[in-house]
Design a protein around this motif. Structure first.
Motif, short mmCIF file in Angstrom:
data_model
loop_
_atom_site.label_atom_id
_atom_site.label_comp_id
_atom_site.label_asym_id
_atom_site.label_seq_id
_atom_site.Cartn_x
_atom_site.Cartn_y
_atom_site.Cartn_z
N GLU A 70 0.84 -1.20 0.00
CA GLU A 70 0.00 0.00 0.00
C GLU A 70 0.87 1.25 0.00
OE1 GLU A 70 -2.50 -0.47 3.45
OE2 GLU A 70 -4.12 -1.37 2.28
N SER A 71 1.93 1.22 0.79
CA SER A 71 2.85 2.36 0.86
C SER A 71 3.50 2.60 -0.51
CB SER A 71 3.91 2.09 1.92
OG SER A 71 4.89 3.08 1.89
N ILE A 72 3.92 1.55 -1.15
CA ILE A 72 4.55 1.67 -2.47
C ILE A 72 3.54 2.19 -3.49
CG2 ILE A 72 5.53 0.33 -4.37
CD1 ILE A 72 6.98 -1.34 -2.27
N ILE A 73 2.30 1.70 -3.42
CA ILE A 73 1.26 2.16 -4.34
C ILE A 73 0.98 3.64 -4.13
CG2 ILE A 73 -1.19 1.97 -4.91
CD1 ILE A 73 -0.97 -1.04 -4.53
N ARG A 74 0.87 4.06 -2.84
CA ARG A 74 0.65 5.48 -2.54
C ARG A 74 1.81 6.33 -3.07
NH1 ARG A 74 -1.63 4.06 2.38
NH2 ARG A 74 0.43 3.97 3.30
N GLU A 75 3.01 5.88 -2.77
CA GLU A 75 4.20 6.60 -3.21
C GLU A 75 4.24 6.67 -4.74
OE1 GLU A 75 9.02 6.05 -3.00
OE2 GLU A 75 7.81 5.19 -1.39
N ASN A 76 3.88 5.57 -5.38
CA ASN A 76 3.85 5.52 -6.83
C ASN A 76 2.83 6.52 -7.38
OD1 ASN A 76 4.37 4.76 -9.44
ND2 ASN A 76 3.21 2.85 -9.33
#
Length: 169
Positions: free
Chosen positions: A37-43
């Motif tokens: 989720e963090s990577i998706i948000r950051e992306n």
């Protein structure tokens, strides 16, 4: 199609004998979900930033293109103004040269005319002087003739005019 955090969360594994510890797997999956989720948000944030930067880049590219076109148009206008000014200056110079030539020619013509008039007046003055000299000499000659003595002695009754006597004499 890429996995979503919900796909990871809802994933069920089949049970077997001597399988993995279920709590450990669930904890690991929870950690993967958070990281994912963090990577998706950051992306998404990076994509938004990239879109903003791309919009700015497009905006500045448009400004640059507009400025380039404006500079080119301004340069062309300046060149045209400069060329027109040169042409106008050349026309003014040619017109001035024509006027100067005309004025010089008129002045020369007037000078010649005045010179001819002066010469003519000199000739007329010389002719007048010669005629006047001749007239004066003729009058002096008449005065020196003996006819005057006889005129003075004649009777007034004869009434011969002075002019007639001069003509006779």
């Amino acid at each position: 199609m890429p996995l979503t955090p919900l796909d990871i969360h809802n994933k069920e594994f089949g049970r077997r004998l001597r399988g993995y510890d279920e709590d450990e797997v669930n904890e690991f999956l929870d950690q993967v979900i958070k990281d994912y989720e963090s990577i998706i948000r950051e992306n998404k944030e990076l994509q938004n930033q990239m879109l903003n930067l791309q919009e700015k880049l497009n905006h500045f590219s448009n400004i640059e293109e507009t400025l380039s076109k404006t500079i080119i148009v301004a340069q062309e206008a300046a060149d045209e103004v400069r060329n027109n000014a040169k042409k106008e200056a050349q026309l003014i110079i040619k017109e001035s040269e024509k006027n100067a030539d005309r004025i010089i020619n008129e002045s020369l013509a007037k000078s010649r005319k005045v010179s001819l008039e002066v010469e003519e007046l000199k000739k007329q003055a010389s002719i007048y002087r010669a005629r006047f000299r001749t007239l004066v000499e003729a009058q002096l000659e008449l005065l020196s003739q003996d006819g005057w003595d006889t005129l003075e002695s004649q009777q007034p009754a004869s009434q011969i005019s002075f002019t007639e006597q001069l003509q006779r004499g």
